[in-house]
Write an enzyme that holds these catalytic residues in place. Structure first.
Site, PDB file in Angstrom:
ATOM      1  NE  ARG A 241      -3.849  -1.817   2.196  1.00  0.00           N
ATOM      2  CZ  ARG A 241      -4.134  -3.610   2.798  1.00  0.00           C
ATOM      3  NH1 ARG A 241      -2.388  -4.143   3.354  1.00  0.00           N
ATOM      4  NH2 ARG A 241      -4.597  -4.551   2.793  1.00  0.00           N
ATOM      5  CE  LYS A 268      -8.016  -0.860   4.493  1.00  0.00           C
ATOM      6  NZ  LYS A 268      -8.375  -0.993   3.322  1.00  0.00           N
ATOM      7  CG  HIS A 331      -4.524   1.268  -3.330  1.00  0.00           C
ATOM      8  ND1 HIS A 331      -5.107  -0.177  -3.176  1.00  0.00           N
ATOM      9  CD2 HIS A 331      -4.115   1.382  -1.879  1.00  0.00           C
ATOM     10  CE1 HIS A 331      -5.515  -0.476  -2.726  1.00  0.00           C
ATOM     11  NE2 HIS A 331      -4.881  -0.419  -1.324  1.00  0.00           N
ATOM     12  NE  ARG A 334      -2.631  -3.571  -2.082  1.00  0.00           N
ATOM     13  CZ  ARG A 334      -2.425  -4.354  -1.197  1.00  0.00           C
ATOM     14  NH1 ARG A 334      -1.007  -4.532  -0.523  1.00  0.00           N
ATOM     15  NH2 ARG A 334      -2.953  -5.074  -0.101  1.00  0.00           N
ATOM     16  CG  HIS A 358      -6.843  -9.265  -0.372  1.00  0.00           C
ATOM     17  ND1 HIS A 358      -6.044  -9.425  -1.345  1.00  0.00           N
ATOM     18  CD2 HIS A 358      -5.789  -7.792  -0.151  1.00  0.00           C
ATOM     19  CE1 HIS A 358      -6.054  -8.731  -1.809  1.00  0.00           C
ATOM     20  NE2 HIS A 358      -6.134  -7.266  -1.485  1.00  0.00           N
ATOM     21  CE1 TYR A 368      -3.989 -24.114   3.975  1.00  0.00           C
ATOM     22  CE2 TYR A 368      -4.780 -22.427   2.281  1.00  0.00           C
ATOM     23  CZ  TYR A 368      -4.169 -23.624   2.481  1.00  0.00           C
ATOM     24  OH  TYR A 368      -3.979 -24.583   1.864  1.00  0.00           O
TER      25      TYR A 368
END
Length: 424
Positions: A241, A268, A331, A334, A358, A368
């Site tokens: 970011r 974030k 941005h 990404r 994410h 997981y």
């Protein structure tokens, strides 16, 4: 029995004196002329006095009504004086538990938890908008319509996404009040659908290989301040970011193993991230060391080395390259990496997601996803830099590379000789 005229005409005396009404009600005339209503009663064998207010603010009729209510409480086995004290205590608690008081307490908790400065600024901005409507209200008195009234200010201005975020902030304040025992139900808990849904706008990004190649060629020929040039060149390779890139500190680089450790307070999602540094990025870092290596940040502000580069620097450079705001943003690197890496089919999508930092919405999948996929991410990041180079050179897309076969990038002798400088 008392009359209005008799009370009004009563004059002060050297000592306080009483004027009786009936059934224990009387008014005390003070030496300063003030007149106070009182009710005398017996409770559990003890004679007690209840203060009912001051005349004429409390009229004769009002005083008699309050006396009658007190008599009913006595008959029911309740002490009017204790009931009054309890009501007063409840009022004090309510005054101390206004929305503003609890919101500020919750905000200080957010500060203690070291939320990102930009997140704290957004919360403060939203609270300041909500305060004119909710600030002085006890949280126990706030209803869903009260919350909607605060949200309407943003919705009415067309700021639907901000209204959605305010709803979330209000809910978090009320949940904090519940957790601290000052509220039972969350008045913002059932507001979904009560305001207009935000209009979804996708972040402008280039996601086609040919267009990405053209972008990389323009970046390669960009001329500007040396720090900006390198920041722009590194951005597509690391695809973090923009706020994380501009606050990149030298102390976060592992020179021996060639990775960047981003601490959780800069992320974030408040989850730390490790970014493998490809050979191409390593070369840029070594180049940058000669310019900013003596300071805190890789990309410091032009005005002060103690502050990071402006958040608009990369976007301004993209505009200088001819890309409009709806075509490409800082941005957007990404999204570009996300799309093109997944298109290759060479890497586990979970490894790509982890490198993008994410957070999966599925709680089971999040568990997981805690797996780091580190070795694969190291190969992937070198592959990605090689791919960007080939796109820049207008060569066919990369289908395999040494990185994909397991070669790990390394700084080589340069970083090891510089490592002690980075920590001096």
């Amino acid at each position: 029995m008392l009359t209005h005229i008799r009370i009004a005409s009563a004059k002060p005396a050297p000592k306080p004196y009483n004027l009786a009404d009936a059934d224990g009600l009387f008014v005390t005339v003070q030496t300063n002329g003030s007149k106070l209503w009182r009710f005398r009663y017996r409770f559990v064998g003890r004679q007690k006095t209840l203060h009912l207010g001051q005349w004429p603010s409390v009229s004769l009729a009002d005083a008699r009504t309050r006396r009658d209510e007190a008599r009913r409480n006595v008959a029911a086995g309740l002490d009017p004086a204790q009931l009054k004290k309890k009501a007063r205590d409840v009022a004090k608690i309510a005054a101390a538990n206004t929305f503003r008081a609890i919101a500020e307490e919750w905000y200080r908790k957010c500060e203690d938890e070291a939320l990102a400065p930009i997140t704290l600024r957004k919360i403060r901005w939203l609270l300041d908008i909500a305060y004119p409507t909710l600030a002085t209200m006890p949280v126990t008195d706030i209803t869903p319509p009260d919350c909607i009234a605060a949200l309407r200010k943003l919705e009415g201005a067309g700021r639907r996404e901000s209204a959605r975020r305010m709803r979330s902030v209000l809910g978090r304040v009320f949940r904090y009040a519940i957790h601290t025992g000052r509220l039972k139900d969350n008045p913002a808990g059932d507001l979904r659908g009560a305001i207009a849904a935000p209009i979804v706008t996708h972040i402008a990004a280039i996601t086609k290989a040919e267009e990405a190649g053209a972008l990389m060629r323009r970046i390669e020929h960009y001329t500007g301040h040396a720090i900006t040039v390198i920041a722009l060149q590194v951005s597509p390779h690391v695809f973090v970011r923009p706020g994380e890139l501009r606050r990149w500190a030298w102390e976060e680089i592992n020179w021996e193993q060639a990775y960047w450790d981003i601490p959780e307070e800069k992320m974030k999602r408040r989850i730390p991230l490790r970014v493998p540094l490809s050979r191409q990025v390593q070369a840029k870092i070594l180049q940058l060391w000669e310019i900013t290596g003596g300071g805190k940040y890789l990309f410091p502000s032009f005005r002060s080395a103690l502050r990071p580069m402006s958040e608009n620097t990369i976007n301004a450079a993209l505009r200088a390259l001819g890309y409009a705001q709806d075509e490409m943003t800082a941005h957007g690197f990404r999204s570009m990496a996300d799309s093109l890496l997944n298109e290759t089919g060479l890497f586990n999508p979970d490894a790509i997601e982890r490198q993008l930092a994410h957070q999966d919405k599925n709680s089971v999948r999040r568990i997981y996803m805690r797996a780091e996929f580190w070795a694969e991410r190291v190969r992937m990041m070198q592959f990605w830099s090689d791919y960007l180079e080939q796109l820049c050179d207008d060569l066919p897309p990369v289908r395999s590379s040494a990185a994909a076969q397991g070669t790990r990038p390394t700084f080589g002798p340069g970083p090891s000789s510089m490592a002690h400088l980075a920590h001096d």
